[in-house]
Design an enzyme around this catalytic site. Structure first.
Site, PDB file in Angstrom:
ATOM      1  N   LYS A  89       0.840  -1.292   0.138  1.00 18.22           N
ATOM      2  CA  LYS A  89      -0.022   0.053  -0.099  1.00 18.22           C
ATOM      3  C   LYS A  89       0.916   1.388   0.173  1.00 18.22           C
ATOM      4  O   LYS A  89       0.467   2.551  -0.632  1.00 18.22           O
ATOM      5  CB  LYS A  89      -0.763   0.010   1.164  1.00 18.22           C
ATOM      6  CG  LYS A  89      -2.128  -0.983   0.933  1.00 18.22           C
ATOM      7  CD  LYS A  89      -3.289  -0.709   2.174  1.00 18.22           C
ATOM      8  CE  LYS A  89      -4.501  -1.370   1.607  1.00 18.22           C
ATOM      9  NZ  LYS A  89      -4.324  -3.133   1.891  1.00 18.22           N
ATOM     10  N   GLU A 111      -9.658   7.004   3.657  1.00 16.13           N
ATOM     11  CA  GLU A 111     -10.746   6.236   4.572  1.00 16.13           C
ATOM     12  C   GLU A 111     -10.082   4.694   4.708  1.00 16.13           C
ATOM     13  O   GLU A 111      -9.097   4.627   3.963  1.00 16.13           O
ATOM     14  CB  GLU A 111     -12.021   5.664   3.522  1.00 16.13           C
ATOM     15  CG  GLU A 111     -11.859   4.529   2.450  1.00 16.13           C
ATOM     16  CD  GLU A 111     -10.623   5.199   1.573  1.00 16.13           C
ATOM     17  OE1 GLU A 111     -10.495   6.170   1.076  1.00 16.13           O
ATOM     18  OE2 GLU A 111     -10.124   3.950   1.035  1.00 16.13           O
ATOM     19  N   SER A 377       1.441  -9.841  -1.026  1.00 17.63           N
ATOM     20  CA  SER A 377       1.117  -8.398  -0.649  1.00 17.63           C
ATOM     21  C   SER A 377       1.537  -7.958   0.547  1.00 17.63           C
ATOM     22  O   SER A 377       2.070  -6.705   0.608  1.00 17.63           O
ATOM     23  CB  SER A 377      -0.453  -8.136  -1.041  1.00 17.63           C
ATOM     24  OG  SER A 377      -1.081  -9.009  -0.359  1.00 17.63           O
TER      25      SER A 377
HETATM   26  C1  LIG Z   1      -5.256  -3.877   1.671  1.00 17.07           C
HETATM   27  C2  LIG Z   1      -4.496  -5.161   1.292  1.00 17.07           C
HETATM   28  C3  LIG Z   1      -4.965  -5.941   0.285  1.00 17.07           C
HETATM   29  C4  LIG Z   1      -5.937  -5.757  -0.680  1.00 17.07           C
HETATM   30  O1  LIG Z   1      -6.061  -4.754  -1.456  1.00 17.07           O
HETATM   31  P1  LIG Z   1      -5.702  -4.468  -3.063  1.00 17.07           P
HETATM   32  O2  LIG Z   1      -6.098  -3.297  -3.427  1.00 17.07           O
HETATM   33  O3  LIG Z   1      -6.735  -5.431  -3.385  1.00 17.07           O
HETATM   34  O4  LIG Z   1      -4.462  -5.015  -3.145  1.00 17.07           O
HETATM   35  C5  LIG Z   1      -4.088  -7.005  -0.099  1.00 17.07           C
HETATM   36  N1  LIG Z   1      -2.945  -7.564   0.802  1.00 17.07           N
HETATM   37  C6  LIG Z   1      -2.600  -6.802   1.756  1.00 17.07           C
HETATM   38  C7  LIG Z   1      -1.348  -7.029   2.704  1.00 17.07           C
HETATM   39  C8  LIG Z   1      -3.352  -5.458   2.023  1.00 17.07           C
HETATM   40  O5  LIG Z   1      -2.850  -4.767   3.140  1.00 17.07           O
END
Ligand SMILES: *Cc1c(COP(=O)(O)O)cnc(C)c1O
Length: 393
Positions: A89, A111, A377
Protein backbone atom coordinates in the site's frame (compact mmCIF):
# COMPACT_ATOMS: atom_id res chain seq x y z
CA UNK A 1 -7.54 -3.76 -28.20
CA UNK A 2 -6.20 -2.73 -24.81
CA UNK A 3 -7.53 -3.76 -21.42
CA UNK A 4 -6.41 -0.49 -19.86
CA UNK A 5 -8.57 2.56 -19.24
CA UNK A 6 -10.02 4.57 -22.15
CA UNK A 7 -10.11 8.36 -22.49
CA UNK A 8 -13.49 8.60 -20.78
CA UNK A 9 -12.28 6.66 -17.75
CA UNK A 10 -13.92 3.34 -18.61
CA UNK A 11 -12.75 -0.24 -18.79
CA UNK A 12 -15.37 -1.59 -21.19
CA UNK A 13 -18.64 -0.92 -19.38
CA UNK A 14 -16.95 -0.50 -15.97
CA UNK A 15 -15.55 2.59 -14.27
CA UNK A 16 -16.37 6.24 -14.96
CA UNK A 17 -16.86 8.94 -12.36
CA UNK A 18 -20.25 8.98 -10.62
CA UNK A 19 -19.84 11.80 -8.16
CA UNK A 20 -21.84 14.64 -6.61
CA UNK A 21 -21.95 17.86 -8.65
CA UNK A 22 -19.89 19.69 -6.04
CA UNK A 23 -16.88 17.40 -6.65
CA UNK A 24 -16.87 17.71 -10.45
CA UNK A 25 -14.35 20.53 -10.44
CA UNK A 26 -11.89 18.77 -8.19
CA UNK A 27 -12.17 15.37 -9.87
CA UNK A 28 -11.75 17.10 -13.23
CA UNK A 29 -8.66 18.88 -11.89
CA UNK A 30 -7.28 15.48 -10.95
CA UNK A 31 -8.21 13.95 -14.32
CA UNK A 32 -6.47 16.82 -16.12
CA UNK A 33 -3.32 16.67 -14.03
CA UNK A 34 -2.50 13.15 -12.93
CA UNK A 35 -0.84 11.92 -16.13
CA UNK A 36 1.10 15.12 -16.65
CA UNK A 37 2.48 14.89 -13.12
CA UNK A 38 3.09 11.12 -13.02
CA UNK A 39 4.97 11.29 -16.31
CA UNK A 40 7.06 14.34 -15.41
CA UNK A 41 10.74 13.82 -14.79
CA UNK A 42 10.72 15.55 -11.40
CA UNK A 43 7.91 13.32 -10.12
CA UNK A 44 9.52 10.15 -11.40
CA UNK A 45 12.84 11.06 -9.82
CA UNK A 46 11.35 11.80 -6.42
CA UNK A 47 9.04 8.77 -6.54
CA UNK A 48 11.85 6.39 -7.54
CA UNK A 49 14.17 7.74 -4.89
CA UNK A 50 11.61 7.35 -2.09
CA UNK A 51 10.67 3.86 -3.29
CA UNK A 52 14.33 2.93 -3.14
CA UNK A 53 15.58 4.67 0.00
CA UNK A 54 12.41 4.82 2.12
CA UNK A 55 10.34 1.80 1.08
CA UNK A 56 13.32 -0.45 0.35
CA UNK A 57 12.62 -1.29 -3.27
CA UNK A 58 13.14 -3.23 -5.39
CA UNK A 59 11.42 -5.92 -3.37
CA UNK A 60 13.06 -9.33 -3.91
CA UNK A 61 11.74 -11.88 -6.37
CA UNK A 62 12.38 -15.13 -4.53
CA UNK A 63 12.35 -18.62 -6.07
CA UNK A 64 10.49 -20.64 -3.43
CA UNK A 65 12.14 -24.05 -3.81
CA UNK A 66 10.08 -26.15 -1.43
CA UNK A 67 6.79 -24.56 -2.44
CA UNK A 68 7.69 -25.15 -6.10
CA UNK A 69 8.40 -28.80 -5.40
CA UNK A 70 5.03 -29.16 -3.70
CA UNK A 71 3.05 -27.76 -6.67
CA UNK A 72 5.25 -29.18 -9.47
CA UNK A 73 6.29 -25.93 -11.16
CA UNK A 74 8.65 -22.99 -10.61
CA UNK A 75 7.09 -20.52 -8.17
CA UNK A 76 8.58 -17.09 -7.62
CA UNK A 77 7.30 -14.93 -4.78
CA UNK A 78 7.24 -11.15 -5.27
CA UNK A 79 8.03 -9.99 -1.74
CA UNK A 80 5.88 -6.88 -1.13
CA UNK A 81 5.78 -8.05 2.50
CA UNK A 82 9.32 -6.71 2.89
CA UNK A 83 8.35 -3.10 2.14
CA UNK A 84 8.40 -0.43 4.85
CA UNK A 85 5.06 -0.68 6.73
CA UNK A 86 4.73 -4.31 5.62
CA UNK A 87 2.71 -4.26 2.41
CA UNK A 88 2.32 -2.86 -1.08
CA UNK A 89 0.00 0.00 0.00
CA UNK A 90 2.91 2.38 0.66
CA UNK A 91 3.80 2.46 -3.09
CA UNK A 92 0.46 4.13 -3.77
CA UNK A 93 0.37 6.55 -0.83
CA UNK A 94 3.85 7.87 -1.63
CA UNK A 95 2.83 8.48 -5.23
CA UNK A 96 -0.40 10.22 -4.32
CA UNK A 97 1.10 12.49 -1.67
CA UNK A 98 3.73 13.64 -4.17
CA UNK A 99 0.88 14.43 -6.57
CA UNK A 100 -1.07 16.25 -3.82
CA UNK A 101 1.93 18.47 -3.10
CA UNK A 102 2.38 19.29 -6.75
CA UNK A 103 -1.31 20.27 -6.92
CA UNK A 104 -0.79 22.65 -3.99
CA UNK A 105 -2.99 20.75 -1.49
CA UNK A 106 -2.29 21.13 2.22
CA UNK A 107 -4.60 18.62 3.82
CA UNK A 108 -4.86 14.86 3.27
CA UNK A 109 -7.91 12.71 3.95
CA UNK A 110 -8.33 8.95 3.59
CA UNK A 111 -10.75 6.16 4.43
CA UNK A 112 -9.66 2.88 5.93
CA UNK A 113 -11.26 -0.46 6.77
CA UNK A 114 -8.72 -2.67 8.49
CA UNK A 115 -6.49 0.33 9.02
CA UNK A 116 -3.69 -0.71 6.65
CA UNK A 117 -4.35 2.08 4.16
CA UNK A 118 -4.83 4.50 7.06
CA UNK A 119 -1.40 3.60 8.42
CA UNK A 120 0.21 3.87 4.96
CA UNK A 121 -1.39 7.31 4.52
CA UNK A 122 -0.49 8.54 8.02
CA UNK A 123 3.08 7.36 7.36
CA UNK A 124 3.56 9.47 4.23
CA UNK A 125 1.84 12.46 5.86
CA UNK A 126 4.37 12.28 8.70
CA UNK A 127 7.13 12.00 6.10
CA UNK A 128 5.89 15.13 4.28
CA UNK A 129 4.74 17.06 7.36
CA UNK A 130 1.12 17.26 6.14
CA UNK A 131 -2.16 17.26 8.05
CA UNK A 132 -3.90 13.87 7.92
CA UNK A 133 -7.50 12.91 8.74
CA UNK A 134 -8.49 9.25 8.47
CA UNK A 135 -12.13 8.12 8.47
CA UNK A 136 -12.71 4.70 9.93
CA UNK A 137 -15.93 2.89 10.88
CA UNK A 138 -16.40 2.68 14.65
CA UNK A 139 -16.68 -1.12 14.45
CA UNK A 140 -13.32 -1.23 12.69
CA UNK A 141 -11.77 1.22 15.18
CA UNK A 142 -12.60 -1.29 17.91
CA UNK A 143 -11.48 -4.33 15.90
CA UNK A 144 -8.22 -2.83 14.66
CA UNK A 145 -6.88 -1.23 17.79
CA UNK A 146 -3.17 -1.45 16.95
CA UNK A 147 -3.55 0.28 13.59
CA UNK A 148 -5.53 3.08 15.24
CA UNK A 149 -2.71 3.56 17.76
CA UNK A 150 -0.12 3.57 14.95
CA UNK A 151 -2.03 6.25 13.04
CA UNK A 152 -2.27 8.38 16.19
CA UNK A 153 1.43 7.97 16.90
CA UNK A 154 2.14 9.06 13.33
CA UNK A 155 0.19 12.26 14.04
CA UNK A 156 -3.04 11.52 12.16
CA UNK A 157 -6.54 12.31 13.41
CA UNK A 158 -8.69 9.19 13.32
CA UNK A 159 -12.41 9.95 13.02
CA UNK A 160 -14.66 7.04 14.08
CA UNK A 161 -17.71 6.86 11.79
CA UNK A 162 -20.99 5.86 13.43
CA UNK A 163 -23.36 5.74 10.44
CA UNK A 164 -24.59 2.51 8.80
CA UNK A 165 -22.76 -0.67 9.80
CA UNK A 166 -19.85 1.49 10.95
CA UNK A 167 -17.40 -0.20 8.55
CA UNK A 168 -15.45 0.64 5.38
CA UNK A 169 -18.40 1.64 3.19
CA UNK A 170 -19.55 4.15 5.79
CA UNK A 171 -16.03 5.49 6.28
CA UNK A 172 -15.81 5.99 2.52
CA UNK A 173 -19.07 7.96 2.46
CA UNK A 174 -17.78 10.17 5.26
CA UNK A 175 -14.46 10.80 3.47
CA UNK A 176 -16.37 11.83 0.33
CA UNK A 177 -18.53 14.16 2.45
CA UNK A 178 -15.39 15.79 3.90
CA UNK A 179 -13.97 16.20 0.39
CA UNK A 180 -17.19 17.93 -0.72
CA UNK A 181 -16.77 20.44 2.13
CA UNK A 182 -13.08 21.18 1.46
CA UNK A 183 -12.55 20.67 -2.27
CA UNK A 184 -9.97 23.43 -2.66
CA UNK A 185 -7.33 22.56 -0.08
CA UNK A 186 -7.90 18.82 0.48
CA UNK A 187 -6.54 15.83 -1.39
CA UNK A 188 -8.30 12.47 -0.95
CA UNK A 189 -5.88 9.51 -1.04
CA UNK A 190 -7.83 6.42 -2.09
CA UNK A 191 -6.14 3.14 -1.16
CA UNK A 192 -6.96 0.80 -4.02
CA UNK A 193 -7.91 0.67 -7.70
CA UNK A 194 -11.42 1.85 -6.85
CA UNK A 195 -13.25 5.19 -6.77
CA UNK A 196 -14.08 7.59 -9.59
CA UNK A 197 -11.79 7.95 -12.63
CA UNK A 198 -8.85 8.70 -12.52
CA UNK A 199 -8.19 6.83 -9.25
CA UNK A 200 -8.29 3.24 -10.58
CA UNK A 201 -5.85 4.07 -13.37
CA UNK A 202 -3.66 6.27 -11.17
CA UNK A 203 -3.36 3.65 -8.43
CA UNK A 204 -2.65 0.91 -11.00
CA UNK A 205 0.13 3.03 -12.50
CA UNK A 206 1.68 3.79 -9.10
CA UNK A 207 1.58 0.11 -8.14
CA UNK A 208 2.87 -1.00 -11.55
CA UNK A 209 6.40 -0.70 -10.15
CA UNK A 210 5.71 -4.23 -8.89
CA UNK A 211 5.31 -5.67 -12.40
CA UNK A 212 8.10 -3.51 -13.78
CA UNK A 213 10.49 -5.05 -11.26
CA UNK A 214 9.16 -8.57 -11.95
CA UNK A 215 10.04 -8.11 -15.64
CA UNK A 216 13.58 -7.05 -14.89
CA UNK A 217 14.14 -9.67 -12.19
CA UNK A 218 12.75 -12.53 -14.30
CA UNK A 219 14.94 -11.55 -17.21
CA UNK A 220 17.99 -11.70 -14.95
CA UNK A 221 17.04 -15.01 -13.34
CA UNK A 222 15.35 -16.88 -16.18
CA UNK A 223 16.43 -15.13 -19.36
CA UNK A 224 12.83 -14.26 -20.23
CA UNK A 225 10.65 -11.54 -18.76
CA UNK A 226 7.26 -13.20 -19.13
CA UNK A 227 5.99 -15.82 -16.66
CA UNK A 228 3.31 -18.36 -17.58
CA UNK A 229 1.16 -17.34 -14.61
CA UNK A 230 0.71 -14.23 -12.49
CA UNK A 231 -1.24 -14.77 -9.28
CA UNK A 232 -2.47 -12.14 -6.79
CA UNK A 233 -5.26 -11.59 -4.30
CA UNK A 234 -7.93 -8.94 -4.91
CA UNK A 235 -9.72 -6.76 -2.41
CA UNK A 236 -10.16 -3.56 -4.39
CA UNK A 237 -7.44 -4.78 -6.72
CA UNK A 238 -4.31 -2.65 -6.31
CA UNK A 239 -1.60 -5.26 -5.67
CA UNK A 240 -3.02 -7.38 -8.48
CA UNK A 241 -3.21 -4.37 -10.83
CA UNK A 242 0.41 -3.50 -10.09
CA UNK A 243 1.49 -7.09 -10.69
CA UNK A 244 -0.28 -7.50 -14.05
CA UNK A 245 -0.18 -3.94 -15.43
CA UNK A 246 2.72 -4.49 -17.85
CA UNK A 247 1.54 -7.97 -18.86
CA UNK A 248 -2.18 -7.52 -19.37
CA UNK A 249 -1.97 -7.15 -23.15
CA UNK A 250 0.29 -10.22 -23.49
CA UNK A 251 -1.95 -13.26 -24.06
CA UNK A 252 0.86 -15.69 -23.15
CA UNK A 253 0.56 -14.72 -19.50
CA UNK A 254 -2.30 -16.36 -17.63
CA UNK A 255 -3.70 -13.99 -14.98
CA UNK A 256 -5.18 -15.54 -11.83
CA UNK A 257 -7.06 -13.37 -9.33
CA UNK A 258 -7.99 -14.75 -5.91
CA UNK A 259 -10.99 -13.15 -4.23
CA UNK A 260 -12.20 -13.87 -0.70
CA UNK A 261 -14.77 -16.66 -0.61
CA UNK A 262 -15.28 -16.19 3.14
CA UNK A 263 -17.16 -19.16 4.53
CA UNK A 264 -18.17 -20.16 0.97
CA UNK A 265 -19.80 -18.24 -1.87
CA UNK A 266 -23.22 -19.85 -1.17
CA UNK A 267 -23.23 -19.09 2.55
CA UNK A 268 -24.07 -15.37 2.50
CA UNK A 269 -20.81 -14.81 4.40
CA UNK A 270 -18.48 -13.94 1.58
CA UNK A 271 -16.64 -11.13 -0.19
CA UNK A 272 -16.50 -12.86 -3.60
CA UNK A 273 -17.66 -9.82 -5.57
CA UNK A 274 -16.80 -11.10 -9.03
CA UNK A 275 -18.61 -14.40 -8.43
CA UNK A 276 -21.71 -12.83 -6.90
CA UNK A 277 -21.78 -9.11 -7.67
CA UNK A 278 -24.27 -7.36 -9.91
CA UNK A 279 -23.66 -4.13 -11.78
CA UNK A 280 -24.03 -1.13 -9.52
CA UNK A 281 -22.37 2.07 -8.40
CA UNK A 282 -20.00 2.08 -5.46
CA UNK A 283 -17.47 4.68 -4.35
CA UNK A 284 -18.09 6.72 -7.52
CA UNK A 285 -17.54 3.93 -10.07
CA UNK A 286 -19.74 1.57 -12.08
CA UNK A 287 -18.72 -1.99 -11.27
CA UNK A 288 -19.84 -5.25 -9.71
CA UNK A 289 -21.24 -4.80 -6.22
CA UNK A 290 -22.54 -7.36 -3.75
CA UNK A 291 -26.11 -6.16 -3.26
CA UNK A 292 -29.54 -7.46 -2.29
CA UNK A 293 -32.62 -7.49 -4.52
CA UNK A 294 -33.39 -3.86 -3.70
CA UNK A 295 -29.91 -2.78 -4.78
CA UNK A 296 -28.78 -2.19 -1.20
CA UNK A 297 -25.07 -2.88 -0.74
CA UNK A 298 -24.61 -5.98 1.41
CA UNK A 299 -22.04 -6.14 4.19
CA UNK A 300 -19.26 -8.42 2.93
CA UNK A 301 -17.48 -10.98 5.06
CA UNK A 302 -13.97 -12.42 4.96
CA UNK A 303 -11.60 -13.61 7.67
CA UNK A 304 -9.18 -11.16 6.08
CA UNK A 305 -9.98 -7.54 6.89
CA UNK A 306 -8.23 -6.25 3.76
CA UNK A 307 -10.39 -8.24 1.37
CA UNK A 308 -13.89 -7.62 2.71
CA UNK A 309 -14.83 -4.87 0.29
CA UNK A 310 -18.32 -5.16 -1.30
CA UNK A 311 -17.10 -3.85 -4.67
CA UNK A 312 -14.21 -4.57 -7.02
CA UNK A 313 -12.07 -2.24 -9.11
CA UNK A 314 -13.47 -1.63 -12.61
CA UNK A 315 -10.22 -2.85 -14.22
CA UNK A 316 -10.64 -6.29 -12.65
CA UNK A 317 -14.38 -6.46 -13.34
CA UNK A 318 -13.55 -5.88 -17.01
CA UNK A 319 -10.76 -8.49 -17.05
CA UNK A 320 -13.15 -11.02 -15.51
CA UNK A 321 -16.00 -10.22 -17.90
CA UNK A 322 -13.65 -10.48 -20.91
CA UNK A 323 -12.27 -13.75 -19.52
CA UNK A 324 -8.77 -12.25 -19.61
CA UNK A 325 -8.36 -13.20 -15.95
CA UNK A 326 -9.24 -16.44 -14.21
CA UNK A 327 -10.99 -15.51 -10.96
CA UNK A 328 -10.99 -18.02 -8.10
CA UNK A 329 -12.82 -17.70 -4.79
CA UNK A 330 -10.57 -18.87 -1.96
CA UNK A 331 -12.34 -19.56 1.34
CA UNK A 332 -11.19 -18.68 4.87
CA UNK A 333 -10.08 -22.23 5.70
CA UNK A 334 -8.17 -22.60 2.42
CA UNK A 335 -6.36 -19.32 3.05
CA UNK A 336 -5.41 -20.30 6.59
CA UNK A 337 -4.05 -23.64 5.41
CA UNK A 338 -2.08 -21.94 2.63
CA UNK A 339 -0.58 -19.49 5.14
CA UNK A 340 0.63 -22.31 7.38
CA UNK A 341 1.97 -24.13 4.35
CA UNK A 342 4.09 -21.16 3.22
CA UNK A 343 5.26 -20.57 6.78
CA UNK A 344 6.39 -24.17 7.26
CA UNK A 345 7.86 -24.65 3.77
CA UNK A 346 9.61 -21.32 3.31
CA UNK A 347 9.74 -19.54 6.68
CA UNK A 348 7.58 -16.69 5.45
CA UNK A 349 4.43 -15.70 7.37
CA UNK A 350 2.17 -14.01 4.80
CA UNK A 351 -0.64 -11.52 5.40
CA UNK A 352 -4.06 -13.19 5.45
CA UNK A 353 -4.91 -11.33 2.24
CA UNK A 354 -1.84 -12.75 0.48
CA UNK A 355 -2.72 -16.20 1.83
CA UNK A 356 -5.74 -16.13 -0.51
CA UNK A 357 -3.38 -15.88 -3.49
CA UNK A 358 -1.41 -18.83 -2.09
CA UNK A 359 -4.68 -20.74 -1.64
CA UNK A 360 -5.23 -20.51 -5.40
CA UNK A 361 -2.13 -22.63 -6.12
CA UNK A 362 -3.94 -25.87 -5.28
CA UNK A 363 -6.76 -25.05 -7.72
CA UNK A 364 -4.59 -24.83 -10.84
CA UNK A 365 -3.14 -27.72 -12.88
CA UNK A 366 0.47 -26.66 -13.50
CA UNK A 367 2.96 -28.23 -15.91
CA UNK A 368 6.52 -28.84 -14.61
CA UNK A 369 7.87 -26.22 -17.02
CA UNK A 370 5.44 -23.52 -15.85
CA UNK A 371 6.95 -20.38 -14.38
CA UNK A 372 4.65 -18.77 -11.83
CA UNK A 373 4.96 -15.39 -10.12
CA UNK A 374 2.78 -14.91 -7.04
CA UNK A 375 2.65 -11.57 -5.26
CA UNK A 376 2.91 -11.76 -1.46
CA UNK A 377 1.15 -8.44 -0.88
CA UNK A 378 1.99 -8.14 2.82
CA UNK A 379 3.42 -9.71 5.93
CA UNK A 380 1.45 -11.62 8.51
CA UNK A 381 2.48 -9.91 11.76
CA UNK A 382 -0.94 -8.24 12.03
CA UNK A 383 -2.71 -11.60 11.59
CA UNK A 384 -0.88 -13.81 14.08
CA UNK A 385 -3.82 -13.94 16.51
CA UNK A 386 -6.21 -15.02 13.76
CA UNK A 387 -3.75 -17.66 12.59
CA UNK A 388 -3.35 -19.12 16.06
CA UNK A 389 -7.10 -19.05 16.76
CA UNK A 390 -7.81 -20.90 13.53
CA UNK A 391 -4.96 -23.41 13.61
CA UNK A 392 -7.37 -26.37 13.49
CA UNK A 393 -9.37 -25.17 10.45
C1 LIG B 1 -5.16 -3.93 1.61
C2 LIG B 1 -4.45 -5.17 1.31
C3 LIG B 1 -4.84 -6.03 0.26
C4 LIG B 1 -6.04 -5.77 -0.59
O1 LIG B 1 -6.01 -4.61 -1.35
P1 LIG B 1 -5.77 -4.60 -2.92
O2 LIG B 1 -6.05 -3.19 -3.29
O3 LIG B 1 -6.74 -5.56 -3.54
O4 LIG B 1 -4.37 -5.00 -3.17
C5 LIG B 1 -4.08 -7.16 0.01
N1 LIG B 1 -3.01 -7.47 0.76
C6 LIG B 1 -2.62 -6.69 1.80
C7 LIG B 1 -1.44 -7.11 2.59
C8 LIG B 1 -3.32 -5.53 2.11
O5 LIG B 1 -2.92 -4.77 3.14
Amino acid sequence: MSYLVDKEGYYGEFGGAYIPEILHKCVEELQDNYLKVLQSESFQQEFDQLLRDYVGRPSPLYLAHRLSEKYGCRIYLKREDLNHTGAHKINNTIGQILLARRMGKQRIIAETGAGQHGVATATVCALMGMECVVYMGKTDVERQHINVEKMKMLGATVVPVTSGNMTLKDATNEAIRDWCCHPADTYYIIGSTVGPHPYPDMVARLQSVIGQEIKKQLLEKEGRDTPDYLIACVGGGSNAAGTIYHYVDNPNVQIVLAEAGGKGIDTGMTAATIALGKMGIIHGARTYVIQNEDGQIEEPYSISAGLDYPGIGPFHAHLAKQKRAMVLAVNDDEAIRAAYELTRLEGIIPALESAHALGALGKIAFKPTDMVVLTVSGRGDKDIETYLKNYEL
